[in-house]
Design a protein around this motif. Structure first.
Motif, PDB file in Angstrom:
ATOM      1  N   VAL A 128      -7.998   7.675  -8.083  1.00 16.35           N
ATOM      2  CA  VAL A 128      -7.033   7.805  -6.983  1.00 16.35           C
ATOM      3  C   VAL A 128      -5.845   8.668  -7.386  1.00 16.35           C
ATOM      4  O   VAL A 128      -5.194   9.272  -6.540  1.00 16.35           O
ATOM      5  N   ALA A 129      -5.558   8.728  -8.693  1.00 13.82           N
ATOM      6  CA  ALA A 129      -4.393   9.495  -9.123  1.00 13.82           C
ATOM      7  C   ALA A 129      -4.698  10.979  -9.301  1.00 13.82           C
ATOM      8  O   ALA A 129      -3.804  11.827  -9.194  1.00 13.82           O
ATOM      9  N   VAL A 130      -5.960  11.307  -9.566  1.00 11.52           N
ATOM     10  CA  VAL A 130      -6.306  12.707  -9.866  1.00 11.52           C
ATOM     11  C   VAL A 130      -5.962  13.713  -8.756  1.00 11.52           C
ATOM     12  O   VAL A 130      -5.349  14.745  -9.040  1.00 11.52           O
ATOM     13  N   PRO A 131      -6.311  13.470  -7.493  1.00 11.61           N
ATOM     14  CA  PRO A 131      -6.002  14.504  -6.491  1.00 11.61           C
ATOM     15  C   PRO A 131      -4.519  14.849  -6.415  1.00 11.61           C
ATOM     16  O   PRO A 131      -4.146  16.023  -6.405  1.00 11.61           O
ATOM     17  N   ALA A 132      -3.679  13.814  -6.362  1.00 13.95           N
ATOM     18  CA  ALA A 132      -2.242  14.074  -6.237  1.00 13.95           C
ATOM     19  C   ALA A 132      -1.729  14.886  -7.415  1.00 13.95           C
ATOM     20  O   ALA A 132      -1.012  15.882  -7.242  1.00 13.95           O
ATOM     21  N   PHE A 133      -2.106  14.474  -8.619  1.00 10.53           N
ATOM     22  CA  PHE A 133      -1.652  15.199  -9.803  1.00 10.53           C
ATOM     23  C   PHE A 133      -2.206  16.613  -9.835  1.00 10.53           C
ATOM     24  O   PHE A 133      -1.527  17.543 -10.264  1.00 10.53           O
ATOM     25  N   THR A 134      -3.446  16.771  -9.401  1.00  6.40           N
ATOM     26  CA  THR A 134      -4.053  18.107  -9.451  1.00  6.40           C
ATOM     27  C   THR A 134      -3.351  19.052  -8.487  1.00  6.40           C
ATOM     28  O   THR A 134      -3.041  20.193  -8.832  1.00  6.40           O
ATOM     29  N   TYR A 181       5.361   8.835  -6.891  1.00  6.93           N
ATOM     30  CA  TYR A 181       4.646   8.138  -5.820  1.00  6.93           C
ATOM     31  C   TYR A 181       3.211   7.783  -6.210  1.00  6.93           C
ATOM     32  O   TYR A 181       2.566   6.984  -5.544  1.00  6.93           O
ATOM     33  N   VAL A 182       2.756   8.350  -7.299  1.00 10.12           N
ATOM     34  CA  VAL A 182       1.432   7.947  -7.792  1.00 10.12           C
ATOM     35  C   VAL A 182       1.488   6.535  -8.351  1.00 10.12           C
ATOM     36  O   VAL A 182       0.493   5.807  -8.335  1.00 10.12           O
ATOM     37  N   ILE A 183       2.675   6.128  -8.823  1.00  5.51           N
ATOM     38  CA  ILE A 183       2.827   4.786  -9.407  1.00  5.51           C
ATOM     39  C   ILE A 183       2.417   3.714  -8.409  1.00  5.51           C
ATOM     40  O   ILE A 183       1.641   2.809  -8.724  1.00  5.51           O
ATOM     41  N   GLY A 184       2.916   3.813  -7.197  1.00  2.00           N
ATOM     42  CA  GLY A 184       2.577   2.813  -6.181  1.00  2.00           C
ATOM     43  C   GLY A 184       1.079   2.797  -5.924  1.00  2.00           C
ATOM     44  O   GLY A 184       0.439   1.752  -5.822  1.00  2.00           O
ATOM     45  N   LEU A 185       0.523   4.016  -5.845  1.00  2.00           N
ATOM     46  CA  LEU A 185      -0.902   4.160  -5.567  1.00  2.00           C
ATOM     47  C   LEU A 185      -1.751   3.526  -6.666  1.00  2.00           C
ATOM     48  O   LEU A 185      -2.710   2.792  -6.398  1.00  2.00           O
ATOM     49  N   THR A 186      -1.401   3.814  -7.914  1.00  2.00           N
ATOM     50  CA  THR A 186      -2.220   3.315  -9.018  1.00  2.00           C
ATOM     51  C   THR A 186      -2.077   1.806  -9.186  1.00  2.00           C
ATOM     52  O   THR A 186      -3.044   1.118  -9.538  1.00  2.00           O
ATOM     53  N   LEU A 187      -0.889   1.294  -8.926  1.00  2.00           N
ATOM     54  CA  LEU A 187      -0.744  -0.161  -9.019  1.00  2.00           C
ATOM     55  C   LEU A 187      -1.598  -0.840  -7.952  1.00  2.00           C
ATOM     56  O   LEU A 187      -2.246  -1.859  -8.207  1.00  2.00           O
ATOM     57  N   ALA A 188      -1.614  -0.256  -6.772  1.00  2.00           N
ATOM     58  CA  ALA A 188      -2.450  -0.824  -5.705  1.00  2.00           C
ATOM     59  C   ALA A 188      -3.915  -0.773  -6.113  1.00  2.00           C
ATOM     60  O   ALA A 188      -4.658  -1.735  -5.934  1.00  2.00           O
TER      61      ALA A 188
END
Lengths: 272, 253
Positions: A128-134, A181-188
């Motif tokens: 889930v974190a890869v697209p945003a970071f990419t 904002y990836v933090i919220g996503l990854t915790l979820a």
């Protein structure tokens, strides 16, 4: 003393929010499972501190490792994508697919593939974190100063040197901003992954406790885990801020406004 | 450069440029905006390829010259890396492609002191004014000790007063070096002050309208700008520029 003002304001904000929440629950007498008042959440955490602490560490670990792996992947992917418009355009639909696909739905398949325990959770969190970071990496790598690129071309710098000396540092601000904002996503994702993993409560994270509490309609543990996850998120954001402060000292986002210069320690600043 | 022509698509930027620059000479390319002078500089530095014609640097192709770091480039904007201090920015070109660093490479610290930035070696670019940043860019190019310096209107973004100071500084710096300098500008006084010869380019497509020899005494002193000979030179150059502006455009055969 600008810093103290900000902290004070935040504390007031949270206190008011908590108060309204508490009063609302007591007045409407809503069921525990639907919404637990802050007082009871804190009581639940205080009753079993070790349980929640260990679980929080597990969830935190999942999120952190996932973010780190996703970050590394996205830098490599970003470098590849940034180097060729064609590759970038070809990969974009795939990244968007990953971004919007409901991981809630396909997670059981991941568990079936990777087995129980940490691997499926880490996989989901990373995914889930890869697209945003990419996206951030590509945009950041492309944002490097064209004049600087020409300068490096004038001494025939290799692509690797340009990447390392110019493009990656240029990408750092947007990557760190994205990590917020990836933090919220990854915790979820971590929470969900732990819950759907069906490991026993003893080894699991906050999601495991939460899922089992939800299935037994136990409001207290459920909301306690929600609260603990939120706290993890806050800690994560704080960490990112700290990292930014250290690594992005030079960036415009870290600069105090000119109005503060008079009250700040005299810096070697040339103000035209 | 021999018979160099450069097209960008259908746009003819430069036409049939023949130019020889002797070693140790300071040559200015003077022209209005759009006359192709930046393109000419980039062709010399190998940052662009000519559509036809030949470019040679010291008997080698521009690519080879860049490979052995024999070209020091000063871009129009200082292009300092914001995350590096002044000292580390100045040594950037030395670090890149390290094996090619020549023995003639000079110490960044010394050069920074020469341009008056000794106290700012630990400052970050955002703490410096435009003129100071451009001085760092100059130092960065000069540390290579390269036989050729290419400068693309480095003072264009500065105010008039700072520009004057910068050209006096540059003249002093170049005085002590055997470096060949090709300097692009649209400022007539700048070209007269700095160079041995001035190449005047016409409007697009850029052609050489004329080459003026500047016979003012070396080393150049700031007060030479009050000399009648200085004024006469600027007058001649302005006439050439005017000629270049009114040249009829004819399609390339």
């Amino acid at each position: 003393m600008r810093g103290w003002r900000v902290v004070f304001a935040s504390v007031v904000g949270i206190a008011v929010f908590g108060l309204v929440w508490e009063v609302f629950v007591r007045v409407t007498d809503v069921a525990e499972f639907i919404l637990l008042p802050p007082s009871k959440i804190i009581a639940e955490l205080a009753d079993n501190p070790a349980v929640y602490w260990d679980a929080a560490l597990v969830t935190g670990r999942h999120a952190l490792i996932g973010i780190a792996i996703a970050f590394a992947i996205s830098i490599v992917a970003g470098a590849v994508l940034a180097s060729s418009r064609f590759i970038e355009q070809a990969s974009q639909p795939v990244l968007v697919l990953i971004l919007v696909a409901p991981w809630v739905a396909y997670f059981t398949s991941i568990v079936a593939w990777l087995g129980r325990g940490d691997p499926p959770v880490l996989f989901l969190v990373t995914l889930v974190a890869v697209p945003a970071f990419t996206f951030a990496a590509v945009s950041g790598l492309r944002s490097s100063d064209p004049a600087a690129r020409e300068l490096l071309a004038s001494v025939n710098a290799s692509r690797l040197e340009v990447l390392w000396r110019l493009r990656l540092p240029s990408a750092l601000p947007v990557l760190l901003a994205t990590s917020r904002y990836v933090i919220g996503l990854t915790l979820a994702a971590a929470y969900y992954g732990e819950g759907g993993n069906l490991t026993s409560v003893g080894e699991g994270g906050l999601g495991t406790i939460g899922r089992s509490a939800a299935s037994q309609s136990q409001g207290r543990p459920l909301w306690a885990t929600v609260f603990a996850t939120v706290l993890l998120g806050v800690v994560g954001l704080g960490l990112v801020s700290l990292i930014e402060r250290v690594l992005l000292r030079w960036h415009v986002s870290q600069r105090r406004s000119p109005l503060d210069v008079a009250s700040a320690r005299p810096a070697r600043r040339w103000v035209p | 450069m021999r018979g160099v022509t450069k097209f960008f698509g259908r746009l003819e930027a430069l036409r049939l440029i023949d130019l020889d620059v002797a070693p140790g000479e300071v040559v200015t390319v003077l022209g209005a905006s759009g006359s192709g002078k930046t393109t000419l500089l980039r062709l010399i530095g190998g940052l662009a390829e000519p559509s036809s014609g030949l470019v040679e640097v010291d008997g080698a192709s521009p690519h080879e010259a860049r490979d052995s770091k024999r070209v020091g480039f000063v871009p129009q904007s200082p292009a300092l890396l914001p995350w590096r201090t002044v000292a580390r920015n100045a040594s950037l070109l030395l670090e890149v492609n390290r094996d090619a660093t020549s023995d003639a490479a000079r110490s960044p610290t010394e050069l920074l002191a020469e341009v008056g930035l000794a106290e700012f070696t630990d400052a970050y670019p955002h703490e410096l004014s435009g003129g100071m940043q451009q001085r760092v860019a100059l130092v960065r190019a000069m540390t290579l000790g390269a036989p050729l310096l290419l400068m693309d209107e480095p003072f264009a973004a500065l105010d008039e007063i700072t520009r004057e100071d910068m050209r006096h500084l540059l003249a002093r710096l170049c005085e002590s070096l055997p470096t060949t300098v090709v300097f692009v500008t649209h400022s007539v006084p700048e070209s007269v002050y700095l160079s041995d010869r001035v190449v005047v380019l016409s409007q697009r497509p850029g052609r050489i309208v004329g080459i003026e020899q500047i016979d003012l005494p070396r080393p150049r002193q700031p007060d030479v700008e009050d000399d009648p000979a200085f004024f006469a030179a600027t007058k001649r150059l302005r006439a050439l520029l005017h000629e270049g502006a009114t040249l009829h455009w004819t399609p390339a055969v």
